[in-house]
Scaffold this active site. Structure first.
Site, PDB file in Angstrom:
ATOM      1  N   ALA A  73      40.525  39.617  46.607  1.00  0.00           N
ATOM      2  CA  ALA A  73      39.259  39.783  45.886  1.00  0.00           C
ATOM      3  C   ALA A  73      38.149  38.921  46.497  1.00  0.00           C
ATOM      4  CB  ALA A  73      39.477  39.366  44.431  1.00  0.00           C
ATOM      5  N   SER A  90      40.231  45.608  48.491  1.00  0.00           N
ATOM      6  CA  SER A  90      40.502  45.318  47.072  1.00  0.00           C
ATOM      7  C   SER A  90      39.503  46.046  46.179  1.00  0.00           C
ATOM      8  CB  SER A  90      40.404  43.815  46.833  1.00  0.00           C
ATOM      9  OG  SER A  90      40.426  43.543  45.458  1.00  0.00           O
ATOM     10  N   GLN A 108      42.854  49.622  47.347  1.00  0.00           N
ATOM     11  CA  GLN A 108      43.766  49.071  46.325  1.00  0.00           C
ATOM     12  C   GLN A 108      43.193  49.292  44.948  1.00  0.00           C
ATOM     13  OE1 GLN A 108      42.968  45.779  44.618  1.00  0.00           O
ATOM     14  NE2 GLN A 108      44.613  46.312  43.184  1.00  0.00           N
ATOM     15  N   TYR A 128      43.820  48.974  40.634  1.00  0.00           N
ATOM     16  CA  TYR A 128      44.506  48.674  39.375  1.00  0.00           C
ATOM     17  C   TYR A 128      44.231  49.879  38.478  1.00  0.00           C
ATOM     18  CZ  TYR A 128      44.851  43.735  40.731  1.00  0.00           C
ATOM     19  OH  TYR A 128      45.148  42.560  41.378  1.00  0.00           O
ATOM     20  N   THR A 183      48.482  48.557  42.636  1.00  0.00           N
ATOM     21  CA  THR A 183      49.120  47.260  42.377  1.00  0.00           C
ATOM     22  C   THR A 183      49.756  47.302  40.995  1.00  0.00           C
ATOM     23  OG1 THR A 183      47.534  46.139  43.793  1.00  0.00           O
ATOM     24  CG2 THR A 183      48.719  44.768  42.207  1.00  0.00           C
ATOM     25  N   LYS A 231      52.418  48.764  45.274  1.00  0.00           N
ATOM     26  CA  LYS A 231      52.429  47.344  45.672  1.00  0.00           C
ATOM     27  C   LYS A 231      52.929  46.479  44.511  1.00  0.00           C
ATOM     28  CE  LYS A 231      49.313  43.688  47.353  1.00  0.00           C
ATOM     29  NZ  LYS A 231      48.979  42.804  46.241  1.00  0.00           N
ATOM     30  N   HIS A 236      52.512  39.224  44.732  1.00  0.00           N
ATOM     31  CA  HIS A 236      51.073  38.987  44.569  1.00  0.00           C
ATOM     32  C   HIS A 236      50.692  37.582  45.077  1.00  0.00           C
ATOM     33  CE1 HIS A 236      47.698  41.012  42.229  1.00  0.00           C
ATOM     34  NE2 HIS A 236      47.118  39.905  42.633  1.00  0.00           N
ATOM     35  N   ASP A 255      54.452  41.515  51.796  1.00  0.00           N
ATOM     36  CA  ASP A 255      53.482  40.425  51.940  1.00  0.00           C
ATOM     37  C   ASP A 255      53.961  39.215  51.163  1.00  0.00           C
ATOM     38  OD1 ASP A 255      52.514  40.467  49.247  1.00  0.00           O
ATOM     39  OD2 ASP A 255      50.865  41.796  49.750  1.00  0.00           O
ATOM     40  N   GLY A 299      53.459  34.830  52.153  1.00  0.00           N
ATOM     41  CA  GLY A 299      53.956  33.723  52.963  1.00  0.00           C
ATOM     42  C   GLY A 299      54.079  34.007  54.442  1.00  0.00           C
ATOM     43  N   ARG A 325      53.024  33.735  57.913  1.00  0.00           N
ATOM     44  CA  ARG A 325      52.064  32.826  58.566  1.00  0.00           C
ATOM     45  C   ARG A 325      52.205  32.781  60.078  1.00  0.00           C
ATOM     46  NH1 ARG A 325      50.468  33.668  54.329  1.00  0.00           N
ATOM     47  NH2 ARG A 325      50.200  32.265  52.558  1.00  0.00           N
ATOM     48  N   ARG A 367      46.046  35.196  52.303  1.00  0.00           N
ATOM     49  CA  ARG A 367      45.283  33.947  52.471  1.00  0.00           C
ATOM     50  C   ARG A 367      44.871  33.669  53.916  1.00  0.00           C
ATOM     51  NH1 ARG A 367      48.932  33.319  48.435  1.00  0.00           N
ATOM     52  NH2 ARG A 367      48.148  32.626  46.410  1.00  0.00           N
TER      53      ARG A 367
HETATM   54  C1  LIG Z   1      42.527  35.069  46.442  1.00  0.00           C
HETATM   55  C2  LIG Z   1      43.449  36.233  46.312  1.00  0.00           C
HETATM   56  C3  LIG Z   1      42.988  37.408  45.750  1.00  0.00           C
HETATM   57  C4  LIG Z   1      43.833  38.499  45.627  1.00  0.00           C
HETATM   58  N1  LIG Z   1      43.332  39.658  45.146  1.00  0.00           N
HETATM   59  C5  LIG Z   1      44.133  40.739  45.053  1.00  0.00           C
HETATM   60  C6  LIG Z   1      43.609  41.966  44.615  1.00  0.00           C
HETATM   61  O1  LIG Z   1      42.429  42.098  44.328  1.00  0.00           O
HETATM   62  N2  LIG Z   1      44.474  43.004  44.521  1.00  0.00           N
HETATM   63  C7  LIG Z   1      45.807  42.902  44.848  1.00  0.00           C
HETATM   64  O2  LIG Z   1      46.549  43.863  44.733  1.00  0.00           O
HETATM   65  N3  LIG Z   1      46.312  41.741  45.308  1.00  0.00           N
HETATM   66  C8  LIG Z   1      45.499  40.674  45.420  1.00  0.00           C
HETATM   67  N4  LIG Z   1      46.012  39.511  45.923  1.00  0.00           N
HETATM   68  C9  LIG Z   1      47.405  39.469  46.418  1.00  0.00           C
HETATM   69  C10 LIG Z   1      47.451  39.866  47.912  1.00  0.00           C
HETATM   70  O3  LIG Z   1      47.221  41.228  48.066  1.00  0.00           O
HETATM   71  C11 LIG Z   1      48.809  39.574  48.532  1.00  0.00           C
HETATM   72  O4  LIG Z   1      49.820  40.127  47.743  1.00  0.00           O
HETATM   73  C12 LIG Z   1      49.073  38.086  48.757  1.00  0.00           C
HETATM   74  O5  LIG Z   1      47.902  37.383  49.041  1.00  0.00           O
HETATM   75  C13 LIG Z   1      50.064  37.902  49.898  1.00  0.00           C
HETATM   76  O6  LIG Z   1      50.418  36.571  50.033  1.00  0.00           O
HETATM   77  P1  LIG Z   1      49.781  35.537  51.110  1.00  0.00           P
HETATM   78  O7  LIG Z   1      48.435  35.167  50.570  1.00  0.00           O
HETATM   79  O8  LIG Z   1      50.755  34.450  51.113  1.00  0.00           O
HETATM   80  O9  LIG Z   1      49.680  36.258  52.427  1.00  0.00           O
HETATM   81  C14 LIG Z   1      45.175  38.407  46.046  1.00  0.00           C
HETATM   82  C15 LIG Z   1      45.643  37.215  46.619  1.00  0.00           C
HETATM   83  C16 LIG Z   1      44.794  36.136  46.760  1.00  0.00           C
HETATM   84  C17 LIG Z   1      45.314  34.888  47.399  1.00  0.00           C
HETATM   85  C1  LIG Z   2      40.409  40.280  36.191  1.00  0.00           C
HETATM   86  C2  LIG Z   2      39.887  40.048  37.590  1.00  0.00           C
HETATM   87  C3  LIG Z   2      40.700  40.815  38.553  1.00  0.00           C
HETATM   88  C4  LIG Z   2      40.607  40.244  39.928  1.00  0.00           C
HETATM   89  C5  LIG Z   2      41.859  40.574  40.632  1.00  0.00           C
HETATM   90  C6  LIG Z   2      42.053  39.718  41.794  1.00  0.00           C
HETATM   91  C7  LIG Z   2      43.499  39.450  41.998  1.00  0.00           C
HETATM   92  O1  LIG Z   2      44.317  40.319  42.004  1.00  0.00           O
HETATM   93  C8  LIG Z   2      43.901  38.093  42.222  1.00  0.00           C
HETATM   94  O2  LIG Z   2      45.086  37.857  42.453  1.00  0.00           O
HETATM   95  O3  LIG Z   2      43.027  37.200  42.155  1.00  0.00           O
END
Ligand SMILES: Cc1cc2nc3c(=O)[nH]c(=O)nc-3n(C[C@H](O)[C@H](O)[C@H](O)COP(=O)(O)O)c2cc1C
Ligand SMILES: CCCCCCC(=O)C(=O)O
Length: 358
Positions: A74, A101, A127, A129, A155, A223, A247, A278, A280, A282, A302
C-alpha cells in the site's frame, strides 16, 4: 539490499517506516519469514554441465525475465513522491510483474500507463480485497480491466485487518492529508470526488470468489494461501495460481513462515497451477530455495519499499536487478540452468547432517 534498507530507514519518517516494516501482534510471523530461510541450506549438484543460468520464467502466459515479482504493498507515495509510478516503471524495465495494490496512492490506470510507457508488454496485476458490496467490487474489476491489467490477485488472508502495534502506538490510522487510496475514489456510494474506505469482511467465502470469476475473464490468483486443503480447492475451483503468503507477518501472527508452508501447498497443487511465495525473500539464495521447493516464482514486498524510499525508481530497479543477478549466480553454483534443474532434496535444514538418499 542492506545498504538500501539502511538508507530508506534513515530517510523515512519514523511513523511511515514503522508502517512499512511492522507486523502484527508480537511480530513473530514477520521475523520467522526471514529466519526460516536462514535455517535452510542448499545442497549444490556438481559437474551437472548446466551451462549459463537463466532466470526467465513463463507465468500466466507471459514471459518474464526474472522469477521475482513485486508484491502488492500500500501507499507508495509515502515512500517517495513518484510513488507507484516509479515502482511500475522499475518493474516493467526489470521484465517482471507488478502486483498493484488496491490500496495504492496512484490509480491503477496511471500505474499501468507508467509501466507500458517503459515496455508495451509490461505485466501489471491488480490486487483486490473483495468488498462486501458487489457493485463496488464490480467497478474495481472493471477499472482494472480497462487499465489493461492482465490478472486479478484476491487477497484472502484478511477477514479483518491485523493488529499493528507500531501503528497503534504511533497513532497511524489514516493517510496524511494530500494522499488518498486513489482506486477507492468515485466508487458506488461515494460522493463525487470522494473516496471510500477499504473494507475487510469475515463473511467472504468461496462463493464470493466464484461470483468474482463470473464478472471477469481475467485469470484470478489467490493470495494468502497457507493450508494445503485451501490450495487444493483453489486448483479445483479453476483459479490461475496461488500465492503462499502470510501477508508479510501483518495478519495472523501465529501463521507459519511461508517457506515452511510451501512444500505442503506444492504437494496439494500437484503441478496443476503455479505456486508463488512471498514473505522474507531477501537474497538470491532465498529465491532459489523457494524454487527448489516447487515455487514457480516469488514476490518481494518490503525490499521494494526500501528501494523506493532510498532512491525512487532507480532504487526499485536496483533491488530487482540485485535479486535477479544473485538468483542467476546461486543457480549456477547449485549446478542448475534454471528452476527445472532444481529438486526439493537440495533444500536441507541447517545443522542436520542427513543427505538425501541416491
Ligand atoms: C507496508 C505493506 C503494505 C502491504 N499492503 C498490502 C496490500 O495492499 N495488499 C496485499 O495483498 N498485501 C499487502 N502487503 C503484503 C505483501 O503483499 C506481501 O505479502 C508481503 O510484504 C511479503 O513479505 P515481505 O515484505 O517480507 O517481502 C503489504 C505489506 C507491507 C509490508
Ligand atoms: C484498511 C486499510 C487497508 C490497507 C491495506 C494495506 C495492507 O494490506 C497492509 O498490509 O498494510
Amino acid at each position: 539490499m542492506r545498504e538500501l534498507r539502511d538508507k530508506a530507514r534513515s530517510l523515512l519518517d519514523p511513523v511511515i517506516r514503522d508502517f512499512y516494516e511492522g507486523g502484527a501482534d508480537s511480530e513473530t510471523a514477520l521475523a520467522e519469514n526471514e529466519r526460516a530461510f536462514a535455517r535452510l541450506a542448499l545442497l549444490p549438484r556438481i559437474l551437472a554441465g548446466a551451462g549459463q543460468a537463466s532466470t526467465a520464467v513463463r507465468l500466466l502466459g507471459a514471459d518474464l525475465d526474472t522469477p521475482v515479482l513485486v508484491a502488492p504493498t500500500a501507499f507508495h507515495r509515502l515512500a517517495h513522491p513518484d510513488g507507484e509510478v516509479a515502482t511500475a516503471r522499475a518493474a516493467a524495465a526489470a521484465g517482471t510483474v507488478l502486483i498493484a495494490s488496491m490500496a495504492a496512492t496512484t490509480a491503477v490506470a496511471e500505474v499501468t500507463a507508467a509501466a507500458r510507457d517503459v515496455r508495451p508488454d509490461a505485466q501489471v496485476w491488480f490486487q483486490l480485497y473483495l468488498q462486501p458490496e458487489p457493485e463496488v467490487t464490480a467497478e474495481l474489476v472493471r477499472r482494472a480491466e480497462a487499465a489493461g491489467c492482465t490478472a486479478l490477485v484476491v487477497t484472502a488472508d484478511s477477514p479483518v485487518f491485523g493488529r499493528h502495534g507500531r501503528d497503534e502506538r504511533n497513532g497511524f490510522h489514516d493517510l496524511p492529508p494530500g494522499y488518498a487510496a486513489e482506486n477507492m475514489r468515485d466508487l458506488p456510494g461515494t460522493p463525487p470526488g470522494g473516496t471510500r474506505p477499504i473494507a475487510m469482511s469475515p463473511a467472504l467465502s468461496w462463493a464470493d470468489l466464484r461470483r468474482l470469476r463470473e464478472l471477469t475473464r481475467l485469470p484470478v490468483v489467490l493470495k494468502g494461501v497457507l493450508h494445503p486443503a485451501d490450495a487444493a480447492r483453489a486448483a479445483d475451483e479453476g483459479l490461475a495460481a496461488v500465492v503462499v503468503s502470510n501477508h508479510g507477518g501483518r495478519q495472523l501472527d501465529a501463521a507459519p513462515a511461508t517457506v515452511e508452508a510451501l512444500p505442503a501447498v506444492v504437494a496439494a497443487i500437484a503441478g496443476r497451477i503455479p505456486v508463488l511465495l512471498d514473505g522474507g525473500v531477501r537474497t538470491g539464495s532465498d529465491v532459489v530455495t523457494a524454487l527448489a521447493l516447487g515455487a514457480t516464482a516469488v514476490a518481494v514486498g518490503r525490499p521494494v519499499l526500501w528501494g523506493l524510499a532510498a532512491e525512487g525508481e532507480d532504487g526499485v530497479a536496483r533491488v530487482l536487478r540485485t535479486l535477479r543477478e544473485q538468483t542467476a549466480h546461486v543457480l549456477t553454483l547449485c549446478g542448475a540452468r534454471d528452476r527445472a534443474d532444481l529438486a526439493p532434496d537440495q533444500v536441507v535444514a541447517r545443522g542436520i547432517r542427513e543427505v538425501p538418499a541416491c
